[in-house]
Design a protein around this motif. Structure first.
Motif, PDB file in Angstrom:
ATOM      1  N   GLU A 111      56.303 132.543  43.474  1.00 34.69           N
ATOM      2  CA  GLU A 111      56.117 133.067  42.116  1.00 34.69           C
ATOM      3  C   GLU A 111      57.172 134.122  41.806  1.00 34.69           C
TER       4      GLU A 111
ATOM      5  N   ASN B 181      57.086 129.225  40.329  1.00 34.48           N
ATOM      6  CA  ASN B 181      56.237 129.560  39.190  1.00 34.48           C
ATOM      7  C   ASN B 181      56.824 130.764  38.467  1.00 34.48           C
TER       8      ASN B 181
ATOM      9  N   ASN C 289      56.058 133.492  35.107  1.00 36.94           N
ATOM     10  CA  ASN C 289      55.046 133.971  34.165  1.00 36.94           C
ATOM     11  C   ASN C 289      55.553 133.901  32.735  1.00 36.94           C
TER      12      ASN C 289
ATOM     13  N   GLU D 146      53.102 130.041  34.375  1.00 36.57           N
ATOM     14  CA  GLU D 146      51.807 130.726  34.480  1.00 36.57           C
ATOM     15  C   GLU D 146      51.488 131.440  33.171  1.00 36.57           C
TER      16      GLU D 146
ATOM     17  N   ASP E 232      46.648 131.748  34.954  1.00 35.76           N
ATOM     18  CA  ASP E 232      46.733 132.903  35.860  1.00 35.76           C
ATOM     19  C   ASP E 232      45.566 133.863  35.615  1.00 35.76           C
TER      20      ASP E 232
END
Ligand code: C2E
Ligand code: MG
Ligand code: MG
Ligand code: MG
Length: 272
Positions: A59, A112, A114, A146, A176
């Motif tokens: 992430e 991933n 955000n 996410e 998330d």
């Protein structure tokens, strides 16, 4: 009394937190400059198979390396970027850098990134994503976006269309911080997601009969919906053992690895 407590609270700040403390008022203009100068870059934290330690995904988490203040937390500058109309530029930079780096990782390791709900205001995000995918040559299925339940606060047809457009490119959509917002269950019916991340606040409360029941219910829900589940915030072996014995296969947390500029891409040594 409150006054003296306030003072001692300040005195208690550890030196390593001083930089963050000093940066509590992030100036918009300073942030704009930092974005231009490339001072904000992603670090990566592993999401791993809790049984084998295999890193499945990394992430991307934004970090601002400020020349004077040191490391500034995203909790400080993301809200400023969102308010000041800088989030599109910042988000694009993080996405671009993250996918560029992911192209260097083993093919089975996903990335991933955000997404702020504010990045869906202009309507241009799906096109930006498509451009970056084609420029980096990354297989879309290696990319996850996410989103948090905040996306539902200003939910509109445009937001729905963009989420659909993201998935139609073959990119995974991940919900998330699941369970902390509102209306999450109802919205699961409206949008298609490929995975959920159970918020760290649940794990932190184990052992607790109610919280354990909630986590088991979410686990059953993801199994029935045939989507992935990741447990966030694994900090100790008690939590890891609990997750394993309750059939939760994937997780993320300081026990498995902290966010790093140079993250592991193979297997993590899990404590037995
Ligand atoms: P998030 O997406 O839920 O990311 C997980 C956060 O939990 C990260 O904080 C991570 O460092 C932290 N974390 C991971 N494992 C543990 C653990 O075991 N214990 C504890 N106490 N914390 C853990 P971070 O990097 O400070 O990011 C905070 C939030 O800022 C993120 O939460 C995300 O909502 C937002 N954020 C970070 N980078 C970006 C970005 O590039 N774009 C956007 N829009 N938001 C971002
Ligand atoms: Mg996240
Ligand atoms: Mg999270
Ligand atoms: Mg979280």
């Amino acid at each position: 009394k409150a006054k003296s407590e306030g003072k001692s609270a300040v005195r208690c700040f550890r030196p390593e937190f001083e930089a963050e403390y000093n940066a509590r008022f992030v100036e918009e203009s300073e942030l704009a400059r930092a974005i231009e100068d490339g001072e904000i870059r992603p670090v990566f934290q592993p999401i791993a198979d809790l049984f084998t330690g295999q890193v499945m995904c990394l992430e991307a988490l934004a970090r601002w390396q400020h020349p004077e203040l040191g490391m500034v937390s995203p909790a400080k500058f993301i809200p400023v970027a969102e308010r000041g109309g800088l989030i599109d530029r910042l988000g694009e930079q993080i996405l671009e850098e993250s996918l560029r780096q992911a192209a260097e990782w083993p093919d089975e390791v996903q990335v991933n990134v955000n997404l702020s709900p504010k990045q869906l205001v202009s309507g241009r995000f799906p096109a930006t994503l498509a451009r970056i995918l084609s420029e980096t040559g990354l297989r879309p299925s290696r990319v996850g976006i996410e989103i948090t339940e905040n996306i539902f606060v200003d939910f509109s047809q445009s937001v729905l269309d963009q989420l659909t457009a993201i998935r139609e490119q073959g990119v995974r959509l991940v919900l998330d911080d699941f369970g902390t917002g509102y209306s999450s269950l109802g919205y699961l019916q409206k949008i298609n997601v490929d995975g959920l991340k159970i918020d760290a606040s649940f794990l932190r409360q184990i052992p607790d009969r109610k919280v354990e029941a909630i986590i088991r219910t979410i686990t059953q829900l993801t199994a029935d919906l045939n989507i992935h589940l990741v447990a966030e915030g694994i900090e100790n072996t008690m939590q890891l053992d609990w997750l394993r014995s309750n059939g939760i296969h994937f997780g993320q947390g300081f026990l498995l690895g902290r966010p790093k500029a140079d993250p592991p891409t193979q297997r993590i040594d899990l404590l037995p």
